[in-house]
Design a protein around this motif. Sequence first.
Motif, mmCIF file in Angstrom:
data_model
loop_
_atom_site.group_PDB
_atom_site.id
_atom_site.type_symbol
_atom_site.label_atom_id
_atom_site.label_comp_id
_atom_site.label_asym_id
_atom_site.label_seq_id
_atom_site.Cartn_x
_atom_site.Cartn_y
_atom_site.Cartn_z
ATOM 1 N N THR A 317 -15.186 -9.384 -0.301
ATOM 2 C CA THR A 317 -15.400 -8.650 0.947
ATOM 3 C C THR A 317 -14.107 -7.993 1.421
ATOM 4 N N ILE A 318 -13.009 -8.716 1.321
ATOM 5 C CA ILE A 318 -11.720 -8.173 1.760
ATOM 6 C C ILE A 318 -11.313 -6.997 0.881
ATOM 7 N N LEU A 319 -11.504 -7.113 -0.436
ATOM 8 C CA LEU A 319 -11.160 -6.010 -1.333
ATOM 9 C C LEU A 319 -11.997 -4.766 -1.034
ATOM 10 N N LEU A 320 -13.295 -4.947 -0.832
ATOM 11 C CA LEU A 320 -14.170 -3.800 -0.583
ATOM 12 C C LEU A 320 -13.850 -3.125 0.746
ATOM 13 N N SER A 321 -13.653 -3.920 1.797
ATOM 14 C CA SER A 321 -13.352 -3.326 3.099
ATOM 15 C C SER A 321 -11.999 -2.617 3.067
ATOM 16 N N GLY A 322 -11.032 -3.200 2.383
ATOM 17 C CA GLY A 322 -9.729 -2.556 2.267
ATOM 18 C C GLY A 322 -9.799 -1.251 1.512
ATOM 19 N N ALA A 323 -10.604 -1.218 0.439
ATOM 20 C CA ALA A 323 -10.735 0.008 -0.351
ATOM 21 C C ALA A 323 -11.293 1.146 0.488
ATOM 22 N N VAL A 324 -12.271 0.852 1.343
ATOM 23 C CA VAL A 324 -12.886 1.888 2.186
ATOM 24 C C VAL A 324 -11.861 2.463 3.161
ATOM 25 N N VAL A 325 -11.139 1.579 3.856
ATOM 26 C CA VAL A 325 -10.174 2.043 4.860
ATOM 27 C C VAL A 325 -9.035 2.811 4.194
ATOM 28 N N MET A 326 -8.549 2.330 3.066
ATOM 29 C CA MET A 326 -7.446 3.011 2.387
ATOM 30 C C MET A 326 -7.868 4.383 1.882
ATOM 31 N N ALA A 327 -9.072 4.461 1.304
ATOM 32 C CA ALA A 327 -9.558 5.754 0.818
ATOM 33 C C ALA A 327 -9.666 6.760 1.952
ATOM 34 N N ALA A 328 -10.183 6.307 3.104
ATOM 35 C CA ALA A 328 -10.313 7.202 4.253
ATOM 36 C C ALA A 328 -8.948 7.638 4.770
ATOM 37 N N PHE A 408 4.473 19.381 -7.437
ATOM 38 C CA PHE A 408 3.569 20.336 -8.064
ATOM 39 C C PHE A 408 2.140 20.313 -7.526
ATOM 40 N N ILE A 409 1.694 19.205 -6.941
ATOM 41 C CA ILE A 409 0.326 19.223 -6.399
ATOM 42 C C ILE A 409 0.321 18.964 -4.889
ATOM 43 N N ALA A 410 1.483 18.663 -4.313
ATOM 44 C CA ALA A 410 1.667 18.583 -2.858
ATOM 45 C C ALA A 410 0.609 17.695 -2.204
ATOM 46 N N TRP A 411 -0.128 18.246 -1.230
ATOM 47 C CA TRP A 411 -1.066 17.465 -0.433
ATOM 48 C C TRP A 411 -2.187 16.853 -1.262
ATOM 49 N N ARG A 412 -2.466 17.400 -2.426
ATOM 50 C CA ARG A 412 -3.553 16.886 -3.271
ATOM 51 C C ARG A 412 -3.266 15.492 -3.816
ATOM 52 N N LEU A 413 -1.981 15.091 -3.751
ATOM 53 C CA LEU A 413 -1.604 13.771 -4.242
ATOM 54 C C LEU A 413 -2.346 12.664 -3.501
ATOM 55 N N TYR A 414 -2.546 12.830 -2.201
ATOM 56 C CA TYR A 414 -3.105 11.754 -1.388
ATOM 57 C C TYR A 414 -4.614 11.584 -1.578
ATOM 58 N N PRO A 415 -5.408 12.654 -1.598
ATOM 59 C CA PRO A 415 -6.819 12.464 -1.953
ATOM 60 C C PRO A 415 -7.001 11.881 -3.359
ATOM 61 N N MET A 416 -6.053 12.180 -4.265
ATOM 62 C CA MET A 416 -6.138 11.603 -5.600
ATOM 63 C C MET A 416 -6.035 10.080 -5.528
ATOM 64 N N HIS A 417 -5.109 9.574 -4.695
ATOM 65 C CA HIS A 417 -5.014 8.133 -4.516
ATOM 66 C C HIS A 417 -6.263 7.589 -3.832
ATOM 67 N N GLY A 418 -6.823 8.367 -2.913
ATOM 68 C CA GLY A 418 -8.068 7.969 -2.282
ATOM 69 C C GLY A 418 -9.182 7.809 -3.300
ATOM 70 N N PHE A 419 -9.174 8.654 -4.332
ATOM 71 C CA PHE A 419 -10.161 8.544 -5.409
ATOM 72 C C PHE A 419 -10.004 7.219 -6.151
ATOM 73 N N PHE A 420 -8.762 6.796 -6.409
ATOM 74 C CA PHE A 420 -8.546 5.516 -7.069
ATOM 75 C C PHE A 420 -9.083 4.374 -6.218
ATOM 76 N N CYS A 421 -8.897 4.471 -4.899
ATOM 77 C CA CYS A 421 -9.439 3.447 -4.003
ATOM 78 C C CYS A 421 -10.962 3.400 -4.089
ATOM 79 N N ALA A 422 -11.573 4.584 -4.140
ATOM 80 C CA ALA A 422 -13.028 4.651 -4.260
ATOM 81 C C ALA A 422 -13.500 4.033 -5.572
ATOM 82 N N CYS A 423 -12.746 4.257 -6.645
ATOM 83 C CA CYS A 423 -13.106 3.666 -7.939
ATOM 84 C C CYS A 423 -13.058 2.143 -7.875
ATOM 85 N N SER A 424 -12.051 1.605 -7.196
ATOM 86 C CA SER A 424 -11.925 0.150 -7.110
ATOM 87 C C SER A 424 -13.105 -0.468 -6.381
ATOM 88 N N PHE A 425 -13.755 0.299 -5.510
ATOM 89 C CA PHE A 425 -14.894 -0.210 -4.755
ATOM 90 C C PHE A 425 -16.046 -0.585 -5.679
#
Length: 507
Positions: A317-328, A408-425
């Motif tokens: 539960t803690i991992l899933l809730s953390g993944a959602v908040v971090m991705a957002a 080289f990808i500037a602001w796109r770096l952060y949504p990319m990390h958000g994608f990894f968080c979504a994958c962990s979910f």
Amino acid sequence: MADRHNASSTRRLVGQPLLYAITIFASLGVFLFGYDQGVMSGIITGPYFRRYFNFPGAIELGTMVAILEIGALITSLAAGRVGDIIGRRGTLFTGAFIFTIGGAIQTFTVGFWSMIIGRFVSGFGVGLLSTIVPIYQSEISPPNHRGALACMEFTGNIVGYSFSVWTDYFCSFIDSDLSWRLPLFIQCVIGSILAAGSLVMPESPRWLIDTDRNAEGMQVIADLHGGDPDDPTAVAEYQEIKDKVSEERESGDGRSYRMMWRRYKRRVLLAMSSQAFAQLAGWIGRQAVLMTGINSVIYVLSTIPTWYLVDRWGRRTILLSGAVVMAAALTATGWWMYMNVPLTPSAVVICVIIFNAAFGFSWGPIPWLYPPEIMPLVVRAKGVSLSTATNWCFNFIVGEVTPYLQEFIAWRLYPMHGFFCACSFFVVYPETKGVPLEEMDVVFGEASRGGRMDEESERTSLMSDRLPVNHQAIPRLTPGNGRRNWFNRMFGRNEDHVQYEPITPGE
């Protein structure tokens, strides 16, 4: 007999005071690599440091910081065998001693290459400590408090990081080379304390029993339960560990890496993936915006609720809730950077603080707790060594490519990390709260049929976190004596505890 027992118990730490003392000393191990993570990132920006090393460029500075992770990667892979050969306590002492030597080389460095050598040597110590401390803590902790104690250790890591940030800040007012040598020397002091403390700490009872030192193992278990060798709970725990060791030996599979991969592949992959996702999700945590004292304090505070919740809500539960908040939070960070409006700087800081707090609550501590929980005793050190090596490998990769991606990808770096968080979910991490280490086979649907799972068990354990019907566990409440202390009040329970009995076919 009772009088002798009582007199003996008063002369040494037993019961929960012993457990807390072990946790505090072991936490110094994770404090050390938390401290090192922050201290180097701070001192390399100082004017006296840069002048002493003839104003090194970005590559030289990056190498000074990252070379430690290479050393840690090497010894974290070796720690699996080292921990089985010389024991958990011996590995703890060795790691602390090596780290102290490396810290001394850094403190009294005479140039770039001696600093590199010192960092590399310290990395050897960090690799051993980061592997063995979670194993040691899991093997001496009671099932219903195991998660809380492990999360307290992770808080020690972040306290070390925060302490390094403030140490760098105050030492920056020193107008000499002491502004960077003093912070490095402090880690030598802490390492020496840990090394000395490890000499008086008890060995892991599970390692003792696994190496046929049964009397010593029983004594440690008795001490952890209050000091009475005839305590029914202590005797039952000893017998359960002993039976598990005998069962593993009778299977005839040995304890090689090949056997571990063949028999416990899913557990190994889950342990490694938890560390990989922790680094990919936590990528932003290495940016300069987090290298401030105020944010480090918030980071520390965010780890404390997990002490209370990890054995109530559970790990999943803690991992899933953390993944959602971090991705957002990461997605919002990228969006504000893309918008680039006057409100952007403040919004980004808020998003980063939210992300950092969510990470400290979830994907920070749990990946250090989970691997030693799910790996069986016979290959626990080897399995955790692979998961820890995964942490240091991804840590190094993250540190190396982040500056390039930022450019080289500037602001796109952060949504990319958000994608990894979504994958962990979507990765299934079976729940382990309250389950004794010797009964983790039940969680993964592995029946004791000559060391093999039936087809139904294997299919079910790979596809979901539910247990197969014929291997599910039922709780059994073992009455305690009704005594309560601050720790039990914190968790809203008395000293009764839940054990799990597998339901055999036909019941």
